[in-house]
Motif scaffolding. Structure first.
Motif, PDB file in Angstrom:
ATOM      1  N   MET A  57       0.851  -1.322  -0.414  1.00 20.73           N
ATOM      2  CA  MET A  57      -0.119  -0.352   0.120  1.00 20.73           C
ATOM      3  C   MET A  57       0.502   1.130   0.135  1.00 20.73           C
ATOM      4  SD  MET A  57      -3.186  -0.240   2.256  1.00 20.73           S
ATOM      5  CE  MET A  57      -4.449  -1.269   2.644  1.00 20.73           C
ATOM      6  N   LYS A  58      -0.194   1.853  -0.173  1.00 20.42           N
ATOM      7  CA  LYS A  58       0.521   3.628  -0.296  1.00 20.42           C
ATOM      8  C   LYS A  58       0.354   4.718   0.156  1.00 20.42           C
ATOM      9  CE  LYS A  58       4.608   2.728  -3.104  1.00 20.42           C
ATOM     10  NZ  LYS A  58       6.179   3.757  -2.807  1.00 20.42           N
ATOM     11  N   TYR A  59       0.446   6.076   0.760  1.00 18.91           N
ATOM     12  CA  TYR A  59      -0.657   6.822   1.058  1.00 18.91           C
ATOM     13  C   TYR A  59      -0.329   8.204   0.853  1.00 18.91           C
ATOM     14  CZ  TYR A  59      -1.093   3.037   4.149  1.00 18.91           C
ATOM     15  OH  TYR A  59      -0.675   1.519   4.562  1.00 18.91           O
ATOM     16  N   THR A  60      -1.048   8.564   0.702  1.00 17.52           N
ATOM     17  CA  THR A  60      -1.136   9.962   0.820  1.00 17.52           C
ATOM     18  C   THR A  60      -1.470  11.203   1.801  1.00 17.52           C
ATOM     19  OG1 THR A  60      -4.147  10.643   0.588  1.00 17.52           O
ATOM     20  CG2 THR A  60      -2.220  10.413  -1.280  1.00 17.52           C
ATOM     21  N   GLU A  61      -1.032  12.679   2.028  1.00 17.90           N
ATOM     22  CA  GLU A  61      -0.979  13.558   3.190  1.00 17.90           C
ATOM     23  C   GLU A  61      -2.071  13.615   3.524  1.00 17.90           C
ATOM     24  OE1 GLU A  61       1.858  16.856   2.134  1.00 17.90           O
ATOM     25  OE2 GLU A  61       3.546  15.339   2.321  1.00 17.90           O
ATOM     26  N   GLU A  62      -3.303  12.921   2.436  1.00 19.89           N
ATOM     27  CA  GLU A  62      -4.725  13.589   2.796  1.00 19.89           C
ATOM     28  C   GLU A  62      -4.976  12.106   3.542  1.00 19.89           C
ATOM     29  OE1 GLU A  62      -3.288  14.291  -0.431  1.00 19.89           O
ATOM     30  OE2 GLU A  62      -3.310  16.611   0.747  1.00 19.89           O
ATOM     31  N   HIS A  63      -4.555  11.484   4.016  1.00 19.28           N
ATOM     32  CA  HIS A  63      -5.154   9.567   4.385  1.00 19.28           C
ATOM     33  C   HIS A  63      -5.524   8.907   4.101  1.00 19.28           C
ATOM     34  CE1 HIS A  63      -3.036  12.332   8.391  1.00 19.28           C
ATOM     35  NE2 HIS A  63      -4.163  13.263   7.607  1.00 19.28           N
ATOM     36  N   TRP A 123      -5.058   5.974   1.432  1.00 16.27           N
ATOM     37  CA  TRP A 123      -4.151   4.824   0.785  1.00 16.27           C
ATOM     38  C   TRP A 123      -4.742   3.721  -0.422  1.00 16.27           C
ATOM     39  CZ3 TRP A 123      -6.947   0.200  -0.340  1.00 16.27           C
ATOM     40  CH2 TRP A 123      -8.603  -0.036  -0.324  1.00 16.27           C
ATOM     41  N   LEU A 124      -3.607   3.500  -1.107  1.00 17.19           N
ATOM     42  CA  LEU A 124      -4.266   3.481  -2.453  1.00 17.19           C
ATOM     43  C   LEU A 124      -2.822   1.678  -2.795  1.00 17.19           C
ATOM     44  CD1 LEU A 124      -3.494   6.276  -2.380  1.00 17.19           C
ATOM     45  CD2 LEU A 124      -3.600   6.122  -4.889  1.00 17.19           C
ATOM     46  N   ARG A 125      -3.624   0.885  -3.435  1.00 18.67           N
ATOM     47  CA  ARG A 125      -3.216  -0.496  -3.627  1.00 18.67           C
ATOM     48  C   ARG A 125      -3.584  -1.021  -5.100  1.00 18.67           C
ATOM     49  NH1 ARG A 125      -6.992  -3.282  -0.268  1.00 18.67           N
ATOM     50  NH2 ARG A 125      -8.448  -3.314  -1.885  1.00 18.67           N
ATOM     51  N   VAL A 126      -2.317  -0.924  -5.585  1.00 14.90           N
ATOM     52  CA  VAL A 126      -2.851  -1.486  -7.172  1.00 14.90           C
ATOM     53  C   VAL A 126      -3.651  -3.029  -7.325  1.00 14.90           C
ATOM     54  CG1 VAL A 126      -1.161  -2.584  -9.303  1.00 14.90           C
ATOM     55  CG2 VAL A 126      -0.258  -0.430  -8.120  1.00 14.90           C
ATOM     56  N   ASP A 127      -4.714  -3.025  -7.632  1.00 13.35           N
ATOM     57  CA  ASP A 127      -4.743  -4.412  -8.388  1.00 13.35           C
ATOM     58  C   ASP A 127      -5.264  -4.350  -9.272  1.00 13.35           C
ATOM     59  OD1 ASP A 127      -7.474  -6.814  -7.879  1.00 13.35           O
ATOM     60  OD2 ASP A 127      -8.421  -5.602  -7.461  1.00 13.35           O
ATOM     61  N   GLY A 128      -4.007  -5.276 -10.202  1.00 11.51           N
ATOM     62  CA  GLY A 128      -4.039  -5.990 -11.702  1.00 11.51           C
ATOM     63  C   GLY A 128      -3.280  -4.389 -12.391  1.00 11.51           C
ATOM     64  N   ALA A 171      -9.186  12.901  -5.436  1.00 15.66           N
ATOM     65  CA  ALA A 171      -8.377  12.495  -6.692  1.00 15.66           C
ATOM     66  C   ALA A 171      -7.045  12.206  -5.771  1.00 15.66           C
ATOM     67  CB  ALA A 171      -8.469  12.479  -7.587  1.00 15.66           C
ATOM     68  N   PRO A 172      -6.605  11.158  -5.691  1.00 19.50           N
ATOM     69  CA  PRO A 172      -5.075  11.084  -5.124  1.00 19.50           C
ATOM     70  C   PRO A 172      -3.998  11.222  -6.614  1.00 19.50           C
ATOM     71  CG  PRO A 172      -5.665   9.208  -4.974  1.00 19.50           C
ATOM     72  CD  PRO A 172      -7.206   9.897  -5.631  1.00 19.50           C
ATOM     73  N   LEU A 173      -4.582  10.986  -7.350  1.00 20.44           N
ATOM     74  CA  LEU A 173      -3.702  10.527  -9.401  1.00 20.44           C
ATOM     75  C   LEU A 173      -4.973  11.086 -10.276  1.00 20.44           C
ATOM     76  CD1 LEU A 173      -2.278   7.544  -8.109  1.00 20.44           C
ATOM     77  CD2 LEU A 173      -1.252   9.176  -8.097  1.00 20.44           C
ATOM     78  N   ASP A 198       5.317   5.427  -7.237  1.00 21.74           N
ATOM     79  CA  ASP A 198       6.042   5.835  -6.910  1.00 21.74           C
ATOM     80  C   ASP A 198       7.060   6.790  -5.787  1.00 21.74           C
ATOM     81  OD1 ASP A 198       6.686   3.081  -7.712  1.00 21.74           O
ATOM     82  OD2 ASP A 198       7.448   4.001  -9.057  1.00 21.74           O
ATOM     83  N   ASP A 199       5.651   7.961  -6.078  1.00 22.42           N
ATOM     84  CA  ASP A 199       6.260   9.221  -5.590  1.00 22.42           C
ATOM     85  C   ASP A 199       5.025   9.231  -4.354  1.00 22.42           C
ATOM     86  OD1 ASP A 199       7.323   9.563  -8.145  1.00 22.42           O
ATOM     87  OD2 ASP A 199       5.874  10.338  -8.875  1.00 22.42           O
ATOM     88  N   LEU A 200       4.174   7.873  -3.702  1.00 21.45           N
ATOM     89  CA  LEU A 200       3.811   8.245  -2.663  1.00 21.45           C
ATOM     90  C   LEU A 200       4.357   7.938  -1.522  1.00 21.45           C
ATOM     91  CD1 LEU A 200       0.621   6.891  -4.273  1.00 21.45           C
ATOM     92  CD2 LEU A 200       1.261   9.755  -3.911  1.00 21.45           C
TER      93      LEU A 200
END
Length: 119
Positions: A1-7, A9-14, A64-66, A106-108
């Motif tokens: 998992m990756k995280y943003t400063e806005e709390h 989480w992001l996870r790659v799924d496929g 939106a984180p991205l 990668d930037d998170l």
């Protein structure tokens, strides 16, 4: 998992990125009573308001984180917003995002960097 400063989480799924809020964020918000999700096929830019959540304490926007396109939403949250408090990093994901390049993850922040942020 990756995280943003806005709390978030992001996870790659496929080839998609699953987005939710962290346990820390869910705890800070208190009991979630309402979740408004985006429409699928919505194009979003990083920083756009995508989800509205209301708790007994406050209303908040999930950004939106991205850059990407919302391709799936978690309909369970509409009927059961309390899932966000019960399982914020599992069953309570908000939406899945299709991005052009998964390397933007990668930037998170990784988990250690996020834990340092919330200390």
């Amino acid at each position: 998992m990756k995280y943003t400063e806005e709390h978030e989480w992001l996870r790659v799924d496929g080839d998609l990125i699953v987005v939710g809020i962290t346990e820390h964020a869910a705890t800070q918000l208190g009991d979630i009573v309402f979740v408004e999700l985006p429409e699928t096929e919505t194009k979003v830019a990083k920083g756009d308001e995508v989800v509205v959540i209301e708790s007994v304490k406050a209303a908040s926007d999930i950004l939106a984180p991205l850059d990407g396109e919302v391709v799936e939403i978690n309909e369970k949250l509409v009927d059961s917003p309390a899932l966000v408090n019960e399982d914020p990093t599992g069953e309570a994901w908000f939406f899945k995002l299709k991005v052009d390049d998964l390397s933007v993850m990668d930037d998170l922040m990784d988990e250690d960097a996020y834990k340092a942020l919330i200390e």
